[in-house]
Design an enzyme around this catalytic site. Structure first.
Site, PDB file in Angstrom:
ATOM      1  N   HIS A 220     -11.232  29.553  71.535  1.00 37.62           N
ATOM      2  CA  HIS A 220     -10.069  28.461  71.280  1.00 37.62           C
ATOM      3  C   HIS A 220     -10.043  28.366  69.899  1.00 37.62           C
ATOM      4  O   HIS A 220      -8.755  27.685  69.523  1.00 37.62           O
ATOM      5  CB  HIS A 220     -10.427  27.201  71.941  1.00 37.62           C
ATOM      6  CG  HIS A 220     -11.395  26.376  71.307  1.00 37.62           C
ATOM      7  ND1 HIS A 220     -12.819  26.625  71.350  1.00 37.62           N
ATOM      8  CD2 HIS A 220     -11.300  25.246  70.507  1.00 37.62           C
ATOM      9  CE1 HIS A 220     -13.404  25.901  70.700  1.00 37.62           C
ATOM     10  NE2 HIS A 220     -12.608  24.972  70.088  1.00 37.62           N
TER      11      HIS A 220
HETATM   12  C1  UD1 Z   1      -9.588  20.088  69.828  1.00 31.43           C
HETATM   13  C2  UD1 Z   1     -10.525  19.939  68.833  1.00 31.43           C
HETATM   14  C3  UD1 Z   1     -11.686  20.801  68.442  1.00 31.43           C
HETATM   15  C4  UD1 Z   1     -12.170  21.057  69.636  1.00 31.43           C
HETATM   16  C5  UD1 Z   1     -11.312  21.523  70.865  1.00 31.43           C
HETATM   17  C6  UD1 Z   1     -12.166  21.513  72.321  1.00 31.43           C
HETATM   18  C7  UD1 Z   1      -9.462  18.751  66.652  1.00 31.43           C
HETATM   19  C8  UD1 Z   1      -8.948  18.998  65.430  1.00 31.43           C
HETATM   20  N1  UD1 Z   1      -9.870  19.724  67.445  1.00 31.43           N
HETATM   21  O1  UD1 Z   1      -8.794  21.468  69.687  1.00 31.43           O
HETATM   22  O2  UD1 Z   1     -12.364  20.684  67.620  1.00 31.43           O
HETATM   23  O3  UD1 Z   1     -13.117  22.162  69.631  1.00 31.43           O
HETATM   24  O4  UD1 Z   1     -10.489  20.322  70.908  1.00 31.43           O
HETATM   25  O5  UD1 Z   1     -11.194  21.898  73.165  1.00 31.43           O
HETATM   26  O6  UD1 Z   1      -9.230  17.678  67.151  1.00 31.43           O
HETATM   27  N2  UD1 Z   1      -3.429  21.177  75.501  1.00 31.43           N
HETATM   28  C9  UD1 Z   1      -3.190  21.150  76.805  1.00 31.43           C
HETATM   29  N3  UD1 Z   1      -3.760  20.176  77.584  1.00 31.43           N
HETATM   30  C10 UD1 Z   1      -4.692  19.247  76.951  1.00 31.43           C
HETATM   31  C11 UD1 Z   1      -4.854  19.325  75.545  1.00 31.43           C
HETATM   32  C12 UD1 Z   1      -4.267  20.259  75.132  1.00 31.43           C
HETATM   33  O7  UD1 Z   1      -2.411  21.947  77.433  1.00 31.43           O
HETATM   34  O8  UD1 Z   1      -5.122  18.287  77.616  1.00 31.43           O
HETATM   35  C13 UD1 Z   1      -2.907  22.408  74.684  1.00 31.43           C
HETATM   36  C14 UD1 Z   1      -1.701  21.572  74.019  1.00 31.43           C
HETATM   37  O9  UD1 Z   1      -0.560  22.806  74.081  1.00 31.43           O
HETATM   38  C15 UD1 Z   1      -2.025  21.607  72.458  1.00 31.43           C
HETATM   39  C16 UD1 Z   1      -3.300  22.622  72.397  1.00 31.43           C
HETATM   40  O10 UD1 Z   1      -3.888  22.890  73.712  1.00 31.43           O
HETATM   41  O11 UD1 Z   1      -1.242  21.845  71.446  1.00 31.43           O
HETATM   42  C17 UD1 Z   1      -4.324  22.453  71.606  1.00 31.43           C
HETATM   43  O12 UD1 Z   1      -4.894  21.209  71.918  1.00 31.43           O
HETATM   44  P1  UD1 Z   1      -5.205  20.010  70.509  1.00 31.43           P
HETATM   45  O13 UD1 Z   1      -5.331  18.967  71.054  1.00 31.43           O
HETATM   46  O14 UD1 Z   1      -4.154  20.275  69.303  1.00 31.43           O
HETATM   47  O15 UD1 Z   1      -6.634  20.791  69.840  1.00 31.43           O
HETATM   48  P2  UD1 Z   1      -7.523  21.686  70.571  1.00 31.43           P
HETATM   49  O16 UD1 Z   1      -7.252  23.244  70.201  1.00 31.43           O
HETATM   50  O17 UD1 Z   1      -7.815  21.525  71.931  1.00 31.43           O
END
Ligand code: UD1
Length: 379
Positions: A220
């Protein structure tokens, strides 16, 4: 005493569950009560990224959900600070407890400290020394501001000392996530692999017997999944060189699923027999998958630690780690291979014949949460 603890994203939930349990235990044993409030920033909001962990890990519903959701880093951090400041002004806690290194950890520690509220960081002192990782920035700022820094291992304590943190503010407590692992391992082992695959499969295909030999893949990190050329090579390697040895079970993070589709790699992967793409799985399911895997290929720090304790050979697709205690040099089974295919291939060939070798660093004993709470009460 009033404590507010904070969660925002998936890796926080397994760290906060034992801490909340330690508080309830304390309240049952003592006349002096701790008033605890749980704040969820809402960074992760899908049921599969959040609600299912509350349910499985018996975390009480959050008292307050800030509903921040997805966005750029500045958006997530900024919105969280604005919303959390209002909570702090109203609730006036004595302590804010933050865990890990996600955006919620950074935002809430800054908001609390600016209001002169004491901050305790659980999982302090981890350093990858890689400033291109948002988590490293979150860790540095949070640790610089925290009043009480609770570390999982001696290496992390050493980093804090080197940075000039007063030793009286640091306490080595062990790894709180392992409290959760110990609590749930036996019930996870009663789960059937076939059910896990069947219940979570994203594209239905027939599932043959999943016997002793399978690998688990999770990816991820932006460095691995945001660039088409990197993803193409990784997928090609898995298809051509891993699948001939064993089946692959791959629970997919939302970011990775989105990118595989954008890069037109999705169709290629689902057409390969022996690769099972799953929705993000629950905690118990992941523990079950990990416990029976021949190897894990991942860029998750938490999985590296779980592999260490469960003894699963772990190929870590990163150039650095903030968790060196899990690597081969320090007694674990994690090997850093970055994302160059030559390194991954050589690492894969080396780990494939390895036997499981569980390893627990000192104080990864299932009782870290009690030590965390004691450190706060003794402060
Ligand atoms: C976050 C953490 C990372 C952790 C990871 C575990 C930070 C900086 N990063 O990264 O350290 O390892 O979580 O998962 O806080 N999305 C969904 N549903 C959700 C949440 C997110 O679809 O419930 C999608 C969205 O398109 C979003 C993408 O996932 O843009 C990434 O989510 P984001 O909250 O930006 O950070 P992670 O990459 O999950």
């Amino acid at each position: 005493m009033k404590i507010i603890s904070v969660v925002g994203a998936r890796p926080n939930f397994m760290k906060i569950a034992p801490f909340i349990r330690a508080i309830s235990h304390f309240n049952k044993q003592n006349i002096r009560q701790i008033h605890h409030l749980l704040v969820h920033t809402g960074q992760h909001y899908d049921d599969r990224m959040s609600a299912q962990f509350f349910e499985e890990l018996n975390i009480p519903p959050a008292d307050i959900n800030l509903g921040i959701g997805s966005g750029s880093h500045a958006e997530q951090v900024g919105k969280t600070m604005i919303a959390f400041e209002q909570v702090l002004i109203k609730e006036k806690p004595g302590w804010v407890v933050v865990v890990g290194d996600v955006n919620a950890t950074l935002a809430c520690s800054v908001a609390a400290k600016k209001l002169q509220i004491k901050v305790c960081h659980i999982e302090a002192g981890l350093r990858s020394f890689d400033m291109s990782m948002p988590e490293e920035i979150n860790r540095l700022v949070t640790d610089r501001l925290s009043d009480l820094l609770l570390t999982p291992d001696a290496i992390s304590t050493g980093h804090l000392i080197q940075e000039g943190t007063a030793s009286k503010r640091i306490k080595l407590v062990g790894n709180i996530m392992i409290d959760t692992l110990d609590r749930h391992l036996s019930s996870s082992l009663s789960m059937s692999l076939k059910d896990i695959v069947q219940n979570n499969q994203m594209e239905k295909s027939s599932i043959g017997e999943i016997d002793g030999k399978y690998g688990v893949v999770t990816l991820h990190r932006p460095s691995n999944v945001d660039h088409q050329i990197v993803m193409e090579k990784l997928v090609q390697f898995i298809v051509d060189e891993v699948v001939p040895h064993c089946k692959i079970i791959w629970p997919i993070h939302p970011r990775t699923a989105k990118n595989l589709k954008t890069f037109k790699l999705w169709e290629q992967i689902i057409s390969v027999p022996g690769i099972y793409l799953l929705q993000p799985v629950g905690y118990l399911e992941m523990l079950r998958l990990n416990s029976g895997a021949t190897f894990v290929m991942t860029d998750s720090g938490g999985l590296q630690e779980e592999c260490c304790v469960l003894g699963t050979p772990c190929l870590t697709l990163r150039d650095n780690t903030e968790r060196p205690v899990t690597t081969e040099e320090n007694g674990g089974l994690s090997r850093l291979v970055g994302n160059s295919i030559a390194n991954i291939r050589s690492g894969f060939n080396d780990i494939l014949p390895l036997q499981r070798k569980p390893f627990r660093p000192p104080l990864w004993d299932g009782h870290t949460a009690e030590r965390c709470l004691k450190a706060i009460l003794d402060y």
